[in-house]
Design an enzyme around this catalytic site. Structure first.
Site, PDB file in Angstrom:
ATOM      1  N   ARG A  53      37.932  46.979  35.413  1.00  0.00           N
ATOM      2  CA  ARG A  53      37.063  47.950  36.083  1.00  0.00           C
ATOM      3  C   ARG A  53      37.444  49.387  35.763  1.00  0.00           C
ATOM      4  O   ARG A  53      38.619  49.728  35.653  1.00  0.00           O
ATOM      5  CB  ARG A  53      37.123  47.770  37.605  1.00  0.00           C
ATOM      6  CG  ARG A  53      37.054  46.347  38.043  1.00  0.00           C
ATOM      7  CD  ARG A  53      37.363  46.184  39.512  1.00  0.00           C
ATOM      8  NE  ARG A  53      37.830  44.838  39.795  1.00  0.00           N
ATOM      9  CZ  ARG A  53      38.195  44.404  40.974  1.00  0.00           C
ATOM     10  NH1 ARG A  53      38.138  45.202  42.020  1.00  0.00           N
ATOM     11  NH2 ARG A  53      38.624  43.160  41.132  1.00  0.00           N
ATOM     12  N   TYR A  95      47.215  43.391  29.364  1.00  0.00           N
ATOM     13  CA  TYR A  95      47.211  44.655  30.092  1.00  0.00           C
ATOM     14  C   TYR A  95      48.622  45.185  30.309  1.00  0.00           C
ATOM     15  O   TYR A  95      49.579  44.419  30.470  1.00  0.00           O
ATOM     16  CB  TYR A  95      46.493  44.459  31.435  1.00  0.00           C
ATOM     17  CG  TYR A  95      46.016  45.752  32.038  1.00  0.00           C
ATOM     18  CD1 TYR A  95      45.155  46.589  31.338  1.00  0.00           C
ATOM     19  CD2 TYR A  95      46.427  46.146  33.305  1.00  0.00           C
ATOM     20  CE1 TYR A  95      44.715  47.771  31.882  1.00  0.00           C
ATOM     21  CE2 TYR A  95      45.991  47.324  33.863  1.00  0.00           C
ATOM     22  CZ  TYR A  95      45.140  48.139  33.142  1.00  0.00           C
ATOM     23  OH  TYR A  95      44.717  49.309  33.691  1.00  0.00           O
ATOM     24  N   HIS A  98      41.741  53.011  35.271  1.00  0.00           N
ATOM     25  CA  HIS A  98      41.118  51.717  35.012  1.00  0.00           C
ATOM     26  C   HIS A  98      42.157  50.617  35.160  1.00  0.00           C
ATOM     27  O   HIS A  98      43.361  50.836  35.037  1.00  0.00           O
ATOM     28  CB  HIS A  98      40.481  51.676  33.622  1.00  0.00           C
ATOM     29  CG  HIS A  98      41.460  51.549  32.489  1.00  0.00           C
ATOM     30  ND1 HIS A  98      41.807  50.351  31.929  1.00  0.00           N
ATOM     31  CD2 HIS A  98      42.172  52.497  31.832  1.00  0.00           C
ATOM     32  CE1 HIS A  98      42.678  50.550  30.953  1.00  0.00           C
ATOM     33  NE2 HIS A  98      42.927  51.843  30.873  1.00  0.00           N
ATOM     34  N   CYS A  99      41.658  49.420  35.476  1.00  0.00           N
ATOM     35  CA  CYS A  99      42.526  48.246  35.538  1.00  0.00           C
ATOM     36  C   CYS A  99      42.084  47.295  34.435  1.00  0.00           C
ATOM     37  O   CYS A  99      41.505  47.728  33.441  1.00  0.00           O
ATOM     38  CB  CYS A  99      42.468  47.594  36.917  1.00  0.00           C
ATOM     39  SG  CYS A  99      40.814  47.049  37.398  1.00  0.00           S
ATOM     40  N   ALA A 100      42.329  46.024  34.596  1.00  0.00           N
ATOM     41  CA  ALA A 100      42.018  45.083  33.516  1.00  0.00           C
ATOM     42  C   ALA A 100      40.529  44.871  33.326  1.00  0.00           C
ATOM     43  O   ALA A 100      40.091  44.455  32.252  1.00  0.00           O
ATOM     44  CB  ALA A 100      42.694  43.749  33.798  1.00  0.00           C
TER      45      ALA A 100
END
EC number: 2.7.1.211
Length: 654
Positions: free
Chosen positions: A28, A543, A24-26
């Site tokens: 999605r 993040y 996962h990213c910030a």
């Protein structure tokens, strides 16, 4: 949001045994799956806690939102037992597990090479169009402006010089981006490009004539006669040269050490590349490059307007696949040999397709009266498409409803057929939309305008008529609510988190942001390297890779600041962070910094997105300054307008 329930719904929709890996990213949840067709897309589309989905580069991306994505990911991993991976690992897994498609791989390479060159090519194309206005006869009468006003001759000559530069020295520009794409030094790539356009060589545009007349000078290399031919206006030869140069450079870096590597690697790489280029690679790729141009010219000459119509019917579908990223390579070749080809026929077809998609999007604006969010997106996306940028219209509007997209394809086919009947070709690059006429010779303006008007009218009227009976019920008009008393509107403001130039977020090269899936906002091309808090509030996301921040302001506006596109793949390289999740900050507090050069060297745009992720809680989110204007952190760039105040809000024109 109940993370465990969302994770369970996602797992059921994706199917647990269909998942290969997750990261996962910030914003999605990123998955690699065995078969995208097994995913229950309707379930994800109708999930109230998800903002949308997107499938690209072997990754199925589910947009959850800043902060929430962490919790959903943790529950998703616990529930499915899926293999966890970093975003960089996920790219490799996606590449290994996906079906190899050499055509798409080639398109990706061409895209990486030519997308950074678009500003120079468009600038040169528009200057070329200006030169056409100054020197072309028939535009303002039987004589050109230069003939009517000889005093502007010097101006026209200077404009022509500026316009010709990017195309005459195209190998140098391609040498920079191609060598960087293949992992070599872009400075050596520029030097290799210069080598191909040295004034002592026969100009690339005159090579065919020199060979035909037997006047081509040669070098005698131990009995081997090597033509002293230049490569002005050529595309494929310099790409081949860049690949060889980068490969040799990496080889010598690996086998030579210390001072020897520093001293001899550039020389050996350039020396070997130079000999291989002029003896073998250059002549072969010149023939192939000319062959592609000749083949396209033959197609237009043979099939005429029918070929135009067929191409136009599929152009927007090609945009969805990304194959259109290879077109600049073909178009520059067509323009480089304009005396032979007659011009670029792809440009007018692209203009027809873009206008048609934009018109269909505008029709949705009038149809979706019960959906303010879609109307806001359709208006901005439609305007963007009219200027030649269709991704927001395609991904954010037309493909969502499907019928506008296909109607626009048909309208584009008819309009492109008309372009062919009028034999419209461009004499330069430019914005492939309504204002694209500046790239078209004046004697073809009538045909161009007739064609784009047909594209607009057909797409708009048919979409509107068909859509009146096929729009979802949720988008149909609702009875207006009349306020009992006058309300004074007070917007909730968000400042710029970084200094730079304001950009329409609908034009950024990330459909998740450009389509409005994450919410309404703006983008900024930074001139500084410092990210600051745009308002007083609580840090909801800090993040780990330091490229994105979430902030909930004291007024309740939820703001996402995302530095760059796909910069999560850098895993923190080039970024610093000064805050942690849960920390309270005041407006102007430094959140972190970033190194623009590190990001650019890795091949990622540094464009910074500023998005109100809870846009649905407001009547509208408006930008407070014109796109293109310079902003600093003391400037308000967004205003979230409460629903109760919207009826009486007066927004100043920008």
């Amino acid at each position: 949001m109940k993370y465990d329930e969302v994770a369970k719904r996602v797992a059921n929709a994706v199917e647990q045994d269909n998942i290969i890996a997750a990261a996962h990213c910030a914003t999605r949840l990123r998955l690699v799956v065995k078969d995208v067709k097994k995913i229950d897309q309707d379930a994800l589309d109708n999930d109230p806690d998800l903002k949308g989905t997107f499938n690209a580069n072997g990754q199925y991306q589910i947009i959850v939102g800043p902060g929430d994505v962490n919790g959903v990911y943790d529950e998703f991993v616990k529930l499915t037992g899926v293999k966890q991976a970093s975003t960089d690992d996920l790219k490799q897994i996606a590449a290994q597990s996906g079906k190899k498609n050499p055509i798409m791989d080639l398109i990706k390479v061409l895209s990486d090479i030519f997308v950074p060159l678009i500003p120079a090519l468009v600038a040169g194309g528009l200057l070329m169009a200006l030169n056409n206005i100054l020197t072309g006869a028939g535009m303002f009468g039987p004589k050109s402006l230069v003939q009517m006003f000889p005093q502007i001759t010097g101006l026209a000559e200077m404009v022509n010089l500026m316009a010709s530069a990017p195309f005459a020295f195209l190998p140098i520009l391609i040498g920079i981006t191609a060598t960087r794409r293949f992992g070599g030094s872009e400075i050596l790539g520029a030097a290799a490009g210069m080598m191909l356009v040295m004034p002592s060589l026969v100009n690339g545009y005159n090579v065919a004539e020199a060979v035909a007349t037997g006047k081509m000078p040669t070098w005698d290399l131990f009995g081997l006669h090597v033509a002293q031919a230049g490569y002005q206006g050529q595309v494929l030869p310099i790409i081949g040269v860049a690949f060889i140069l980068a490969t040799l450079e990496k080889f010598f870096h690996k086998h030579l050490k210390g001072a020897i590597d520093f001293t001899f690697t550039p020389m050996l790489a350039m020396l070997i590349t130079g000999f291989v280029t002029f003896i073998v690679v250059g002549p072969i790729l010149r023939v192939i490059s000319n062959g592609i141009t000749d083949g396209l010219t033959w197609m237009v000459t043979t099939f005429g307007f029918i070929g135009y119509g067929i191409f136009g019917s599929f152009y927007s579908a090609i945009v969805i696949t990304g194959l259109h990223q290879s077109f600049p390579a073909i178009e520059t070749q067509l323009l480089a040999n304009i005396a032979k080809t007659g011009g670029d026929f792809i440009f007018p077809i692209a203009a027809s397709a873009n206008v048609a998609q934009g018109a269909a999007t505008f029709a949705i604006y009038f149809l979706a009266k019960g959906n303010p969010k879609m109307r806001a997106l359709a208006s901005s996306a439609g305007a963007s498409a009219m200027l030649g940028i269709t991704e927001p219209a395609l991904f954010g509007v037309n493909l969502k409803y499907k019928f506008p997209f296909f109607i626009a394809l048909g309208a584009s086919g008819v309009a492109s057929l008309m372009m062919g009947l009028f034999h419209v070709m461009s004499s330069s690059l430019g914005p492939a939309g309504l204002i694209g006429f500046i790239a078209i010779p004046a004697n073809k303006w009538v045909g161009f305008f007739i064609s784009v008007i047909i594209a607009f009218v057909l797409a708009f009227v048919v979409t509107f008529v068909y859509g009146r009976s096929h729009m979802p019920a949720s988008d149909t008009p609702k009875a207006p609510v009349v306020p009992d008393e006058t309300v004074v509107a007070v917007g909730l403001s968000v400042n710029a988190p970084v200094a730079g130039a304001l950009v329409d977020i609908a034009t950024v090269n990330d459909p998740v942001f450009s389509s409005g899936m994450m919410g309404q906002g703006v983008a900024i091309e930074p001139s500084d390297n410092q990210i600051v808090a745009p308002a007083d509030g609580l840090i909801t996301v800090a993040y780990a890779t330091k490229h994105a921040y979430g902030l909930k302001t004291d007024d309740g506006v939820e703001v996402l600041i995302h530095v760059g596109i796909d910069t999560v793949n850098l895993e923190g390289k080039g970024f610093t962070s000064e805050v942690v999740q849960g920390q309270y900050v005041t407006k102007g507090t430094v959140l972190g910094t970033f190194d623009k050069q590190v990001i650019a060297d890795a091949g990622y745009p540094v464009t910074t997105m500023v998005v109100v992720t809870n846009s649905q809680s407001y009547e509208k989110v408006v930008h407070d300054k014109p796109f293109g204007s310079k902003v600093v952190p003391t400037d308000v760039v967004l205003t979230a307008v409460p629903e109760a105040a919207a009826e009486n809000l007066i927004v100043a024109p920008v």
